[in-house]
Design a protein around this motif. Structure first.
Motif, PDB file in Angstrom:
ATOM      1  N   ILE A  10       6.684  17.683  34.090  1.00  0.00           N
ATOM      2  CA  ILE A  10       6.608  18.520  35.339  1.00  0.00           C
ATOM      3  C   ILE A  10       5.596  19.811  34.704  1.00  0.00           C
ATOM      4  O   ILE A  10       4.609  20.139  35.332  1.00  0.00           O
ATOM      5  N   ASP A  11       5.776  20.202  33.417  1.00  0.00           N
ATOM      6  CA  ASP A  11       5.111  20.982  32.642  1.00  0.00           C
ATOM      7  C   ASP A  11       3.619  20.397  32.617  1.00  0.00           C
ATOM      8  O   ASP A  11       2.674  21.081  32.766  1.00  0.00           O
ATOM      9  N   LEU A  12       3.613  19.246  32.227  1.00  0.00           N
ATOM     10  CA  LEU A  12       2.317  18.623  31.769  1.00  0.00           C
ATOM     11  C   LEU A  12       1.243  18.908  33.019  1.00  0.00           C
ATOM     12  O   LEU A  12       0.202  19.039  33.145  1.00  0.00           O
ATOM     13  N   ALA A  33       0.261  15.998  45.181  1.00  0.00           N
ATOM     14  CA  ALA A  33       1.299  16.982  45.583  1.00  0.00           C
ATOM     15  C   ALA A  33       2.378  16.720  46.130  1.00  0.00           C
ATOM     16  O   ALA A  33       3.554  17.062  45.570  1.00  0.00           O
ATOM     17  N   LYS A  34       2.231  15.772  47.167  1.00  0.00           N
ATOM     18  CA  LYS A  34       3.867  15.350  47.710  1.00  0.00           C
ATOM     19  C   LYS A  34       4.475  14.410  46.543  1.00  0.00           C
ATOM     20  O   LYS A  34       5.678  14.626  46.301  1.00  0.00           O
ATOM     21  N   ASP A  38       8.381  15.146  45.255  1.00  0.00           N
ATOM     22  CA  ASP A  38       9.507  14.308  45.205  1.00  0.00           C
ATOM     23  C   ASP A  38       9.855  14.062  43.881  1.00  0.00           C
ATOM     24  O   ASP A  38      11.132  13.815  43.663  1.00  0.00           O
ATOM     25  N   PHE A  39       9.042  13.999  42.955  1.00  0.00           N
ATOM     26  CA  PHE A  39       9.592  13.790  41.829  1.00  0.00           C
ATOM     27  C   PHE A  39      10.382  14.808  41.112  1.00  0.00           C
ATOM     28  O   PHE A  39      11.569  14.690  40.315  1.00  0.00           O
ATOM     29  N   GLU A  40      10.021  16.034  41.153  1.00  0.00           N
ATOM     30  CA  GLU A  40      10.715  17.258  41.030  1.00  0.00           C
ATOM     31  C   GLU A  40      12.114  17.103  41.693  1.00  0.00           C
ATOM     32  O   GLU A  40      13.212  17.539  40.729  1.00  0.00           O
ATOM     33  N   LYS A  41      12.289  16.739  42.728  1.00  0.00           N
ATOM     34  CA  LYS A  41      13.539  16.560  43.620  1.00  0.00           C
ATOM     35  C   LYS A  41      14.365  15.165  42.977  1.00  0.00           C
ATOM     36  O   LYS A  41      15.471  15.681  42.706  1.00  0.00           O
ATOM     37  N   LEU A  42      13.771  14.325  42.787  1.00  0.00           N
ATOM     38  CA  LEU A  42      14.580  13.123  42.475  1.00  0.00           C
ATOM     39  C   LEU A  42      14.765  13.263  40.893  1.00  0.00           C
ATOM     40  O   LEU A  42      15.940  12.608  40.565  1.00  0.00           O
ATOM     41  N   ALA A 139       4.194   2.413  48.802  1.00  0.00           N
ATOM     42  CA  ALA A 139       4.677   2.958  47.864  1.00  0.00           C
ATOM     43  C   ALA A 139       5.137   4.320  48.016  1.00  0.00           C
ATOM     44  O   ALA A 139       4.516   5.166  48.196  1.00  0.00           O
ATOM     45  N   ASP A 140       6.647   4.353  48.578  1.00  0.00           N
ATOM     46  CA  ASP A 140       6.988   5.569  49.053  1.00  0.00           C
ATOM     47  C   ASP A 140       7.649   6.485  48.009  1.00  0.00           C
ATOM     48  O   ASP A 140       8.429   5.998  47.239  1.00  0.00           O
ATOM     49  N   THR A 141       6.844   7.517  47.661  1.00  0.00           N
ATOM     50  CA  THR A 141       7.134   8.425  46.428  1.00  0.00           C
ATOM     51  C   THR A 141       8.549   9.254  46.865  1.00  0.00           C
ATOM     52  O   THR A 141       9.157   9.479  45.663  1.00  0.00           O
ATOM     53  N   SER A 142       9.003   9.328  47.953  1.00  0.00           N
ATOM     54  CA  SER A 142      10.385  10.059  48.335  1.00  0.00           C
ATOM     55  C   SER A 142      11.350   8.915  48.049  1.00  0.00           C
ATOM     56  O   SER A 142      12.765   9.573  47.882  1.00  0.00           O
ATOM     57  N   GLU A 143      11.165   7.827  47.767  1.00  0.00           N
ATOM     58  CA  GLU A 143      12.236   6.876  47.680  1.00  0.00           C
ATOM     59  C   GLU A 143      12.556   6.227  46.120  1.00  0.00           C
ATOM     60  O   GLU A 143      13.622   5.885  45.668  1.00  0.00           O
ATOM     61  N   ASP A 144      11.576   6.598  45.389  1.00  0.00           N
ATOM     62  CA  ASP A 144      11.686   6.035  44.008  1.00  0.00           C
ATOM     63  C   ASP A 144      10.889   7.103  43.077  1.00  0.00           C
ATOM     64  O   ASP A 144       9.707   7.332  43.127  1.00  0.00           O
ATOM     65  N   ALA A 145      11.619   7.471  41.979  1.00  0.00           N
ATOM     66  CA  ALA A 145      10.917   8.455  41.037  1.00  0.00           C
ATOM     67  C   ALA A 145      10.069   7.824  40.212  1.00  0.00           C
ATOM     68  O   ALA A 145       8.909   8.491  39.933  1.00  0.00           O
ATOM     69  N   ILE A 146       9.904   6.519  39.865  1.00  0.00           N
ATOM     70  CA  ILE A 146       8.908   5.849  38.998  1.00  0.00           C
ATOM     71  C   ILE A 146       7.655   5.789  39.705  1.00  0.00           C
ATOM     72  O   ILE A 146       6.638   5.892  39.306  1.00  0.00           O
ATOM     73  N   THR A 147       7.813   5.525  41.238  1.00  0.00           N
ATOM     74  CA  THR A 147       6.550   5.335  42.182  1.00  0.00           C
ATOM     75  C   THR A 147       5.916   6.776  42.107  1.00  0.00           C
ATOM     76  O   THR A 147       4.881   6.951  42.051  1.00  0.00           O
TER      77      THR A 147
END
Length: 449
Positions: A10-12, A33-34, A38-42, A139-147
Motif C-alpha cells: 500500500i505504501d509502495l 485506482a479501483k 479493492d486491494f486495501e479493502k480485501l 478479471a474482477d479486482t473486487s473479487e480477488d486480492a491477487i487480481t
C-alpha cells in the motif's frame, strides 16, 4: 506487532503510483485506482477464506522483494540462451523476461495478416480502443486480492489478438523467464482475444533462471468468440524457490471450443485459479491439469466453471502424483444456473500419494439449478497398486522401475489430451525424465546446462 504484509505494498503503490503509470499505458492505468481501493479493502487472502484454504497467500508476500518499477532492461537476449527442445514443433517463439515483453523478435515469428502478438503496453498505445474494450473486463479486482494486486502493479504484458475467421496454423510459444540477482517479484499480464470463427494454439512455459527467491503473480484474460477454437497449454518448470500465483479467466461465446491444459513439472509453491464462463449456447470447455510434486513442493488448483446458458459441455480432469512431503490441493466447482438445460458436465480428480508423508486435499463440488442435465463428479486419492508392483517384480522389473512405470501411466491420460502431437511426445519424455529425477533444471535452457 508485525506490520501486515499488505501495508508495505500500500505504501509502495502510494509513493510510486506516478512512476508506475508513466512507465505503462493509459488502458492499463485506468483500472489501477479501483484495483488499489479493492486491494486495501480485501487484503491478502488467508486460509480463513474458503477459496484459499490450502494456500496462505499473505505469508508469501511478506518478505521484501525487488520490483522493476523503472522498467530497466535486463541484459539478456533470450534467443541466444534459451533453446526450446521440442523437436518437430515449429512455433512462433516469443519471450517475456520477468514481466516485460522481450523486444528481440525472431524472424521465424511471422503471423498471419491481422494477427497481433506483442507487448501489452505497446499495443495499448497502438490499439487503445481494443485494449480498453477487453482489459480488466473478466478479471474482477473486487473479487480477488491477487487480481487486484496484479492490476495495481502491472506495467506491461502480452496481447494476443486473432481477427475473426483467421486460422493461426502454427502454434505460438511464449516463454516466461525469471531473471534476477536479488529476491524478485514480477507481475505478469496476458490478454487474449479471438474473434468469431478464429483458431489458435498458445503454449506458455515458465522457467526460473537464477537461484534467488521469485514471486510471480499472473493474470490471464481470454475472450473466445463464436465458433472459435482455442488451446492454451501452460507448462511450469520453475525451481523450488519460486512462488507462483496465476489467475486465468475465460469467457466463451456460442459454439466455441476451448482446451486448457496446465502442467506443473517443477515448482516451489503454485496456486492456480481458473474461472470459465460458458456464455453462449453450444460452448465446450475441456479443462485439464497435472501436477508432479516431490520434496516440499505444493500445487493448489482452484477451478470454477459457470454454465450460464443451455446446451454447453464441460469436461474436467486433474491428476496429481505426490512424493516425499509434497502437498496437493484441488477444489473444483461446477455451477449450472437456472435455465441452463441440457448441460453436460463431468469432473474427475484422481491422485496418487507415493509416500505416507505426502498430502492431498480434494474438494469437488456441483451446484445445479436446472433439471434436465447430465452431470457427474468424482475424486480419488490412492497409493500405488501393491498387486501391480508385485506382478511387475515377478516379471523381473525392479521395484524402482515398476513404481516409475505405474506413475507414468497414471498421468499419461492428461498428456494425451494435448491436441499437438509434437508437444504430446515431448511431454511424455519430460514426464518420464521428471519421475527419474533427471529434470532438476529447466529443459532447453542453456544457462542451466
Amino acid at each position: 506487532m508485525n506490520m501486515k504484509a499488505e501495508q508495505q505494498y500500500i505504501d509502495l503503490f502510494t509513493q510510486y503510483e506516478g512512476l508506475i503509470c508513466r512507465q505503462s499505458a493509459e488502458a492499463l492505468n485506468t483500472p489501477r485506482a479501483k484495483a488499489f481501493a479493492d486491494f486495501e479493502k480485501l487484503g491478502f487472502p488467508t486460509r480463513k477464506q474458503e477459496k484459499y484454504k490450502y494456500t496462505e497467500a499473505d505469508k508469501f508476500f511478506a518478505p521484501d522483494y525487488g520490483l522493476n518499477l523503472n522498467r530497466l532492461e535486463f541484459p539478456v537476449n533470450p534467443y541466444e540462451v534459451f533453446k526450446c527442445d521440442v523437436p518437430n514443433m515449429s512455433t512462433s517463439l516469443y519471450f517475456v523476461v520477468n514481466d516485460s515483453f522481450d523486444k528481440h523478435v525472431h524472424p521465424s515469428s511471422r503471423l498471419p495478416e491481422g494477427v497481433v502478438f506483442g507487448s501489452l503496453k505497446d499495443m495499448a498505445l497502438a490499439y487503445p480502443e481494443l485494449v480498453k474494450k477487453f482489459y480488466g473486463k473478466l478479471a474482477d479486482t473486487s473479487e480477488d486480492a491477487i487480481t487486484a494486486f496484479n492490476t495495481m502493479f502491472t506495467q506491461d504484458g502480452v496481447l494476443m489478438y486473432v481477427p475473426e475467421n483467421t486460422v493461426v496454423e502454427r502454434p505460438i510459444q511464449l516463454v516466461n523467464i525469471l531473471r534476477a540477482d536479488v529476491d524478485f517479484m514480477v507481475n505478469r499480464r496476458v490478454l487474449i482475444i479471438l474473434g468469431d470463427g478464429a483458431q489458435a494454439k498458445l503454449l506458455m512455459c515458465d522457467h526460473a533462471m537464477d537461484e534467488v527467491n521469485f514471486l510471480a503473480t499472473q493474470v490471464i484474460e481470454v475472450f473466445v468468440g463464436k465458433d472459435a477454437v482455442f488451446d492454451l497449454y501452460e507448462l511450469e518448470e520453475n525451481h523450488n524457490s519460486t512462488v507462483r500465483f496465476s489467475n486465468l479467466y475465460v469467457r466463451q461465446e456460442a459454439g466455441s471450443n476451448v482446451l486448457l491444459n496446465g502442467m506443473t513439472l517443477h515448482n516451489g509453491t503454485t496456486r492456480n485459479t481458473t474461472k470459465v464462463l460458458l456464455a453462449g449456447r453450444g460452448a465446450e470447455i475441456n479443462l485439464c491439469g497435472m501436477a508432479i510434486a516431490d520434496k516440499n513442493e505444493q500445487v493448489d488448483n482452484n477451478t470454477f466453471i459457470d454454465h450460464l446458458v443451455p446446451d454447453c459441455t464441460s469436461n474436467e480432469l486433474f491428476k496429481y502424483v505426490l512424493d516425499d512431503q509434497a502437498v496437493g490441493a484441488f477444489a473444483g466447482k461446477v455451477l449450472v444456473r437456472e435455465g441452463a438445460q441440457h448441460t453436460v458436465s463431468q469432473q474427475t480428480n484422481r491422485n496418487l500419494c507415493a509416500t505416507r508423508e505426502s498430502r492431498m486435499y480434494t474438494q469437488p463440488q456441483l451446484e445445479i439449478y436446472a433439471d434436465d442435465v447430465k452431470c457427474s463428479h468424482g475424486a480419488t486419492v490412492g497409493q500405488l497398486d501393491e498387486n501391480a508392483l508385485f506382478y511387475m517384480q515377478q516379471r523381473g522389473i525392479s521395484v524402482k522401475e515398476a513404481r516409475l512405470l505405474l506413475m507414468f501411466a497414471f498421468v499419461n491420460e492428461v498428456v494425451d489430451h494435448i491436441r499437438m502431437d509434437a508437444l504430446k511426445d515431448r511431454l511424455h519424455l519430460l514426464v518420464e525424465k521428471r519421475f527419474r529425477g533427471e529434470l532438476n533444471k529447466c529443459q532447453g535452457c542453456a544457462i542451466c546446462k
